[in-house]
Every structure is written in structure tokens, then in C-alpha cells.
Scaffold this motif. Structure first.
Motif, mmCIF file in Angstrom:
data_model
loop_
_atom_site.group_PDB
_atom_site.id
_atom_site.type_symbol
_atom_site.label_atom_id
_atom_site.label_comp_id
_atom_site.label_asym_id
_atom_site.label_seq_id
_atom_site.Cartn_x
_atom_site.Cartn_y
_atom_site.Cartn_z
ATOM 1 N N GLU B 3 -35.944 16.836 9.757
ATOM 2 C CA GLU B 3 -35.026 16.154 8.986
ATOM 3 C C GLU B 3 -35.756 15.537 7.906
ATOM 4 O O GLU B 3 -35.217 15.302 6.611
ATOM 5 C CB GLU B 3 -34.199 14.868 9.630
ATOM 6 N N LEU B 4 -36.985 15.134 7.943
ATOM 7 C CA LEU B 4 -37.723 14.784 6.854
ATOM 8 C C LEU B 4 -38.293 15.765 6.125
ATOM 9 O O LEU B 4 -39.212 16.296 6.557
ATOM 10 C CB LEU B 4 -38.801 13.605 7.726
ATOM 11 N N ARG B 133 -45.435 0.842 11.200
ATOM 12 C CA ARG B 133 -44.758 1.876 12.108
ATOM 13 C C ARG B 133 -43.761 2.845 11.350
ATOM 14 O O ARG B 133 -43.578 4.217 11.691
ATOM 15 C CB ARG B 133 -44.131 1.260 13.279
ATOM 16 N N SER B 134 -43.232 2.300 10.520
ATOM 17 C CA SER B 134 -42.125 3.100 9.857
ATOM 18 C C SER B 134 -42.833 4.169 9.143
ATOM 19 O O SER B 134 -42.001 5.462 8.652
ATOM 20 C CB SER B 134 -41.192 2.334 8.756
ATOM 21 N N TRP B 136 -44.930 6.478 10.156
ATOM 22 C CA TRP B 136 -45.454 7.609 10.944
ATOM 23 C C TRP B 136 -44.561 7.743 12.362
ATOM 24 O O TRP B 136 -44.483 8.860 12.466
ATOM 25 C CB TRP B 136 -46.802 7.355 11.360
ATOM 26 N N TRP B 137 -43.713 7.196 12.643
ATOM 27 C CA TRP B 137 -42.978 6.939 13.787
ATOM 28 C C TRP B 137 -42.170 8.104 14.024
ATOM 29 O O TRP B 137 -42.126 8.932 15.033
ATOM 30 C CB TRP B 137 -42.472 5.557 14.338
ATOM 31 N N LYS B 138 -41.339 8.317 12.819
ATOM 32 C CA LYS B 138 -40.139 9.175 12.751
ATOM 33 C C LYS B 138 -40.801 10.479 12.982
ATOM 34 O O LYS B 138 -40.517 11.447 13.660
ATOM 35 C CB LYS B 138 -39.504 8.907 11.456
ATOM 36 N N LYS B 141 -42.309 11.361 16.292
ATOM 37 C CA LYS B 141 -41.430 11.794 17.277
ATOM 38 C C LYS B 141 -40.808 12.903 17.348
ATOM 39 O O LYS B 141 -40.810 13.626 18.264
ATOM 40 C CB LYS B 141 -40.133 10.708 17.565
ATOM 41 N N GLU B 142 -40.726 13.419 16.113
ATOM 42 C CA GLU B 142 -40.223 14.887 15.816
ATOM 43 C C GLU B 142 -41.318 15.749 16.272
ATOM 44 O O GLU B 142 -40.843 16.798 16.787
ATOM 45 C CB GLU B 142 -39.888 14.908 14.243
#
Lengths: 346, 427
Positions: B3-4, B133-134, B136-138, B141-142
Motif C-alpha cells: 500500500e505504501l 515508530r510511525s 517504520w512500523w507499517k 509489518k507489511e
């Protein structure tokens, strides 16, 4: 036909030439271990040598030369047949090897025979009866063999068959040695006890020696039985999945013919390799078993040598084992190439 | 990237706040500290070694076991810190992995070093502050999604094969014993009751006593610490050295490959125990560190060959081509693209080798190379029991301990190999 034999000959020659640098490397490693990492001075020094004398000793034995000169001298001595004096055996290294070598080889061959004769059928049965009770039992036996400390197994055998049988008043096995030198008269000819017994038609010696073989060979053989069984099982399973086996079955051949005629031949190829490689392992195992069963072989000599820092003996043993191991691998590769033509064209 | 999109990532990176940079700097400092610690561990020994007051073995022991790992890990940590400072979002998770390893390393070496490990915990905590965290977290997780799926499937297969479960349970049992033995062992590792020698198993000494009155049960339990430690150290160091050389050989090919492979050929010309014997006898002093060093020298070629073979296969894959076309450096391709894909067979081999190293180490110490007499160590206990072999408990229990431990590693290694085998998977 002619072309394929040509290729085999080329392969053999190339393979033999490839093992020469390996042997040189082996010599280099033993040299580095003994003369660079280790302390070669220890060989000529005892408690009464004063530190002032060290320089003279260094000079006398060429230890103050540059490393490459020392390596050259080392190689020259080796090739000239001057392998030094073994303090452990109290004689020169080469006659020592001649004396101890047959005992080790004899033990290794007997254990190997036991392992092959029992291991291969066991592997086949295990593969054909996959996931049945026999398979599970075989797998556990094999796995235990792979994970078992051989010296522990040897001591346990000795405890049971020698000590406990004696306590129970049963006929017990001898504690160690190659034959009962108190009861049996024996003058070595080839130093292979069994062979000598056959040559001189000495039945008493033959059976006496055989009884002495039971525990060491059982111990050493079990470890290799485990390896061979595992290899046989997995390669058999692999082969049984092939299309040509399905074809043979669909032709209506009996299971027996399918397994012993069609599958076994291909399944044997990886097992042959393992048998060759296991020969190196047999010598390793011999080091541990021989000390326990006071078997007068190379292994016991080497252990004694290492515990007293007897450098010429250690070096000779290491080089010898490496040469045996390399030649075993070489022979296996050549057998492999003869059995499986795909190898030499690869 | 799911998505990113790439553009979004770039936007994220452009707006990086000071906090993200700070994490990078903090991580780099930890890396420098690690390198410094490594140097400090060796420094006091350099003088005496040159003066000839300490032997080669103990110097090499500190160098290989403590200093080199610290310096290599320090370099790694420093590199991650630098990358994080430049806000490469995919480098963030590596901080977690690296700091966990660094933490383990410090605790492993012991002394007062574990206090330094607080720094690595802080580094991990900093990553989870919301503003960092914002970033790298997404992505993380992907990235983790398919891996977790695969892992969950593997765990499912493992749970279904009883032998692997048995192996894992035994190993966990050994680890538990090793960690907690000081809390419940009835006697100390070197404690001797001189009035009760060679006692048969009884309620007071459930596995009997040895010729000096040592309690066999306590000694076997204490020995798990020493033996597991040797096995783990040897396999991990051999793995690091072997992977490093094997990867270089496989990736660069040519002369590097030829040299490394010819060296491994020579090492493969010896049966393991024999070479280890020769090395230990050359090192002179007889102690457990020297056994560990000898076994490392013996074991690294296995991994070098294994990794080389894998790298040769992976090198030709399309994703490597893709990475190269984007302009990734050789080092980066090797470390972040090729090596993660070679990890499975290496792990299986390492598990099997843990058993093998355990057996060989016990064999060496049985011959008489191990720790000084009286140490609680399985091989040594069997060796001393050999002189009193009619008292079976002296030999039997330490041997069973070795057997079970090696068996467990073999069970897990075998089982996991079958499970990870792509031929058998997803039928």
C-alpha cells in the motif's frame, strides 16, 4: 563406448592430480601446528635443561632458521623417510606405524563388515515399511547410534559383558587386547591376527581373537550401522518415488523384484559414498575405543603421544590419517564415477 | 511495497524529525562502545603475550571468543546507526535484532559488561516512541506479513511431527537446567563429601557419588552449563567465520573462491576429532577454551562450503539482478538480499552440528584435553569414571546426559530439515 572409457580415464587422472595439493596442504598444516603454533623446543628439552642451553639447542636443530627453510627441512625429512623418534613407543616412528597399523585396520574392517551387513538390509526394510512399527524402531536405533558418545557405549558394554556377566557367573567377554597372550602362543607374521590364524591354521588363536573382537567391533560397528542405515533409508525412499518404480509396479512386477532389482541399484550409490566417508570416522572412533579396550593400535598410540606432547608421533599419526582419509575419498569418487556415468560428464 | 508507494516513503523520509536522527546517532554510539569494549577486552593481554608470559592458547581464546565478535558486532551496529540516521525505513527493524544479539553477547561474556546492555535496551525502547515508530512500523509489518505466514505454517508442521516436539522439549529442559541449576542443585559443582566416596545411588545421592565423594547428580546438572556453552560458542563462531568466507567465495568467485575452497579441501582431509586433537596438543595448555578454539578451526569449513553453494545458486536469481540494477553495493546485496535467503540450510546444519560438537568436545575431554580434573564436565566425568567402571553410575549418568542432548539436537535438526524442504512442502 570407447569415448566413454576415455572420459573415465581422464576423470581418474584429473581427480588424482587434484588430491596432490590437498596432501601438500595437510603437510603444511601439521608443520604449522607443530613448529609455529606449538613449541618445537619441548622435544629436546627436559627438566634438567637450563634456559642458557636453549639457544644452543635451537641452533643445533635448525629451529632458528626462517620458517620456510624449516618447512623445507621438514618436507625433506618426511620424504627421505626420516619421520623422527617416537618417545611413546620407544622406537622410530615408521616401524611403530608398521607395528600398530594392522591392528587398527583389522578392527576397522571387521566393524565395517558388521555395519554394512546389518545396516543395508535394515535401511531397506525401514524404507519399504515406512511409518510402520519396524520403521520407527529402526529409526530410533539409528538415531541413538548417531547421537551416542562412542566411548560411553564402549564402557557400558565393558561393564555389562565383562564385569556384570562375570558377577552373574556367565561366560564373560575379555576385557581388552587382541588375543589372550597368556594362553595362546602367537608370533606375528602379518600382524593381522585373524589372517595369521588362518595362515597358520591355528583354530584356537582364531576363535580367541574373534572373541576379543566382539566388544570393540560391536561398539565401533554400531555407530556406522546407524549412519549407513539412515543413508540407505533416505536414499531408498527417494528412489521409490521415481517414475520408473511406478512403471515397474504397474507392469505387475512383484514388490520384491521392484525393490531388489530396480530400486536397490540406484539407492546404493549414495550409500557407497557414505561407506567411504565413514572410513575416516572409523579411525576417529578407533582412537576412542582403542584406549578403552587396550587395543594395541594407532589410536591408543596417538592418545598416549598427545598426552606426553610427543611431536613426531602426533605429526605422523595426523599425516597418516589424513592420507588414508583422502585416499578413501578418492576411491569413493572413482567408484561413484564408475557406478553413475552422470558424474564424470558433469 | 504494497500500500505504501515509493513516493510516500520518500515523503516520510523527507519529513524525518530530529528524534529519528537521534535514534541513529544513539545506535552509532552503541556500536562504537561495542568496538571499544572488544579492544579493551584484549588490551591487557597484548603486553604479556608479546613478553611470552601467557601462551598462544589463552590469547587466541580471548581474541576469538570475545574481542572479534564484539568488534564485528560493533561495526554492524555502527553501520545500522548510520543508515538509520539517513532514514532508510527498512533498516529500523535491524536495530531490534542487532541489539538483542548485542545484549546476549554482553551477558554471555559476563563480568561487569551486562550493565552496558542497558544502552541496547534503551535503543529498542526509543524505536517504539510514537514519532519514530510511525516511520517504520507499517513497512515492517507489511514486510513481515508473508514471513509470519510462512513461519506460522512451519510451526504448524513442527507441532504435527512428534519427534521434533520431543527434541524441542528436551532442549528446553537442558536450557532450563543450565539457567537455574544454581537455585536447586543439592551440591556445588566442586563440592566433595570425603566420607561418602563411591556410594551407590540412594535417596541422599540419587545418582551416587564418585571416587572423591562428588555427587554425580549435581555434577551432571552443573555440567550442562559448561557443555552447552561450548557447543553454542563453537557453532556460532564457526558459523560466522564460515558464512563470511563462504559468502565471499561464492559471490566474488575467481581467485577468492579458489583460495577459500582449496583451504576447506585441506581441512576436509582430516577427520574432525583428529585435527582437533592435533590443534589442542599444539596449543599446549589443556583447558576448555582450547577445545573450543580447536573445534572452531575444525568446523568452519562445513559452513563455508554450505553457504558458498547456496550463494552460487542465489547469485543468479532475478532479485539480485534487480538490486544491482538499482545500484546497490556488493556488500549490501550480499548482506541484505542473498544471505537471508541462504539461512535455512545453515540453521539446520547448525542444529545438527550442536549435537556433533557436543559429542566431539566430550570425546576430546574424555581423552584428557578438557578442563582440569574435578571440573563438572560430562566427558571428563566419564574419563574419571573409566578407572572405576565397575561402579556403573560414574559413567552411566553423564553419558546419558550427553546422549539425550545430542539426540535432541539431531531430532530437531532432522525434523526441521524435512519441514523446510521445499520438495515436501505444500504438496
Amino acid at each position: 563406448m570407447k569415448w566413454s572409457t576415455m572420459r573415465l580415464r581422464d576423470y581418474v587422472i584429473r581427480r588424482i592430480f587434484l588430491s596432490i595439493p590437498v596432501i601438500i596442504g595437510v603437510l603444511a598444516i601439521t608443520f604449522v601446528l607443530a613448529y609455529v603454533v606449538g613449541n618445537p623446543l619441548a622435544l629436546y628439552v627436559d627438566e634438567r635443561t637450563t634456559p642458557d642451553a636453549y639457544a644452543a639447542i635451537r641452533l643445533e636443530h635448525g629451529l632458528d632458521e626462517p620458517i620456510y627453510v624449516q618447512f623445507f627441512l621438514y618436507l625433506r625429512n618426511l620424504f627421505a623417510g626420516d619421520w623422527g623418534y617416537s618417545n611413546t613407543a620407544r622406537m622410530d616412528v615408521i616401524p611403530t606405524i608398521q607395528r600398530y597399523f594392522p591392528a587398527t585396520i583389522e578392527l576397522a574392517i571387521v566393524s565395517m563388515i558388521i555395519a554394512v551387513v546389518i545396516g543395508i538390509p535394515l535401511g531397506i526394510i525401514s524404507a519399504t515399511k515406512k511409518d510402520k512399527l519396524t520403521d520407527h524402531v529402526t529409526r530410533v536405533i539409528a538415531l541413538a547410534g548417531v547421537s551416542m558418545p562412542i566411548f560411553w557405549f564402549a564402557l557400558m558394554l565393558k561393564y555389562l559383558f565383562y564385569f556384570q556377566f562375570f558377577m552373574w557367573g556367565l561366560p564373560f567377554l575379555p576385557e581388552g587386547g587382541r588375543y589372550s597372550f597368556i594362553y595362546v602362543d602367537y608370533t606375528p607374521i602379518t600382524n593381522f591376527v585373524l589372517l595369521d590364524a588362518v595362515l597358520t591354521l591355528n583354530g584356537v588363536l582364531f576363535f580367541d581373537a574373534l572373541i576379543h573382537f566382539v566388544m570393540p567391533a560391536m561398539c565401533l560397528g554400531y555407530i556406522f550401522l546407524a549412519i549407513i542405515t539412515r543413508m540407505m533409508r533416505s536414499s531408498m525412499l527417494e528412489v521409490l518415488k521415481e517414475d520408473y518404480i511406478t512403471l515397474a509396479r504397474s507392469k505387475g512386477l512383484t514388490e520384491r523384484v521392484v525393490i531388489y532389482r530396480h530400486a536397490l541399484r540406484n539407492a546404493m550409490i549414495p550409500t557407497v559414498t557414505v561407506i567411504g566417508l565413514a572410513f575416516g570416522g572409523l579411525i576417529t572412533g578407533a582412537v576412542l575405543t582403542e584406549t578403552i579396550f587396550s587395543w594395541p593400535g594407532l589410536g591408543r598410540w596417538a592418545v598416549a603421544a598427545i598426552l606426553t606432547s610427543d611431536i613426531p608421533s602426533i605429526n605422523a599419526f595426523t599425516i597418516l590419517v589424513a592420507i588414508i582419509f583422502v585416499s578413501a575419498n578418492l576411491i569413493v569418487d572413482l567408484i561413484y564415477a564408475t557406478l553413475d556415468p552422470r558424474i564424470r560428464y558433469g | 511495497m504494497g500500500e505504501l508507494t515509493q513516493i510516500e516513503v520518500e515523503i516520510v523520509e523527507e519529513k524525518a524529525p530530529q528524534m529519528v536522527r537521534f535514534v541513529g546517532i544513539f545506535q552509532s554510539i552503541i556500536g562504537l562502545v561495542a568496538m571499544g569494549v572488544g579492544v579493551l577486552l584484549l588490551a591487557p593481554l597484548v603486553g604479556p603475550f608479546i613478553a611470552g608470559e601467557i601462551n598462544f592458547g589463552s590469547f587466541a581464546g580471548i581474541l576469538i571468543l570475545n574481542t572479534m565478535p564484539m568488534i564485528l558486532f560493533g561495526l554492524w551496529l555502527f553501520n545500522i546507526g548510520r543508515s538509520v540516521y539517513k532514514v532508510f525505513a527498512h533498516e529500523f527493524p535491524w536495530i531490534i535484532y542487532a541489539n538483542i544479539i548485542y545484549f546476549g553477547l554482553l551477558v554471555w561474556i559476563g563480568g561487569s559488561l551486562p550493565y552496558l546492555a542497558i544502552g541496547s535496551l534503551v535503543a529498542i525502547l526509543l524505536l517504539f516512541t510514537p514519532s519514530v515508530r510511525s516511520y517504520w512500523w507499517k513497512l515492517f509489518k507489511e514486510d513481515l506479513g508473508p514471513r509470519m505466514k510462512e513461519l506460522r505454517y512451519s510451526l504448524y508442521l513442527i507441532r504435527r511431527s512428534p519427534l521434533v516436539v520431543v527434541g524441542v522439549v528436551i532442549i528446553l529442559g537442558y536450557v532450563f537446567i543450565a539457567l537455574t541449576v544454581n537455585l536447586w542443585a543439592p551440591y556445588g559443582p566442586t563440592e566433595r563429601i570425603w566420607t561418602e566416596t563411591l556410594q551407590a545411588p540412594s535417596p541422599t545421592h540419587i545418582w551416587g557419588t564418585d571416587q572423591n565423594g562428588g555427587d554425580i547428580f549435581s555434577m551432571v546438572m552443573w555440567a550442562t552449563r559448561i557443555d552447552l556453552r561450548i557447543a553454542l560458542t563453537v557453532v556460532s563462531v564457526a558459523l560466522i567465520i564460515g558464512t563470511f568466507l563462504g559468502a565471499a567465495a561464492g559471490y566474488f568467485g575467481g581467485a577468492v573462491d579458489e583460495v577459500v575452497m582449496r583451504i576447506t579441501d585441506v581441512f576436509f582431509a582430516f577427520p574432525g576429532l583428529i585435527l582437533a586433537m592435533a590443534i589442542v596438543s599444539a596449543l599446549g595448555e589443556r583447558n576448555l577454551d582450547n577445545i573450543a578454539i580447536a573445534l572452531m578451526v575444525v568446523w568452519w569449513p562445513t559452513y563455508a562450503r554450505l553457504v558458498r553453494g547456496q550463494v552460487l545458486i542465489e547469485r543468479e536469481r532475478l532479485y539480485v539482478e534487480a538490486a544491482r540494477s538499482v545500484g546497490a553495493s556488493d556488500f549490501r546485496i550480499l548482506l541484505t538480499h542473498i544471505l537471508p535467503n541462504t539461512v535455512q540450510p545453515v540453521i539446520v546444519q547448525a542444529t545438527l552440528d550442536l549435537g556433533g560438537v557436543l559429542l566431539t568436545a566430550a570425546g576430546l575431554s574424555f581423552i584428557g584435553f578438557g578442563a582440569e580434573a574435578g571440573t563438572a564436565e560430562w566427558g571428563l566425568m566419564i574419563a574419571t569414571g573409566q578407572d572405576h567402571f565397575t561402579f556403573y553410575w560414574l559413567v552411566f549418568y553423564p553419558g546419558i546426559a550427553i546422549l539425550l542432548c545430542a539426540l535432541a539436537f539431531n531430532l530437531v535438526g532432522d525434523g526441521v530439515r524435512d519441514i523446510l524442504d521445499p520438495k515436501l512442502r505444500r504438496r
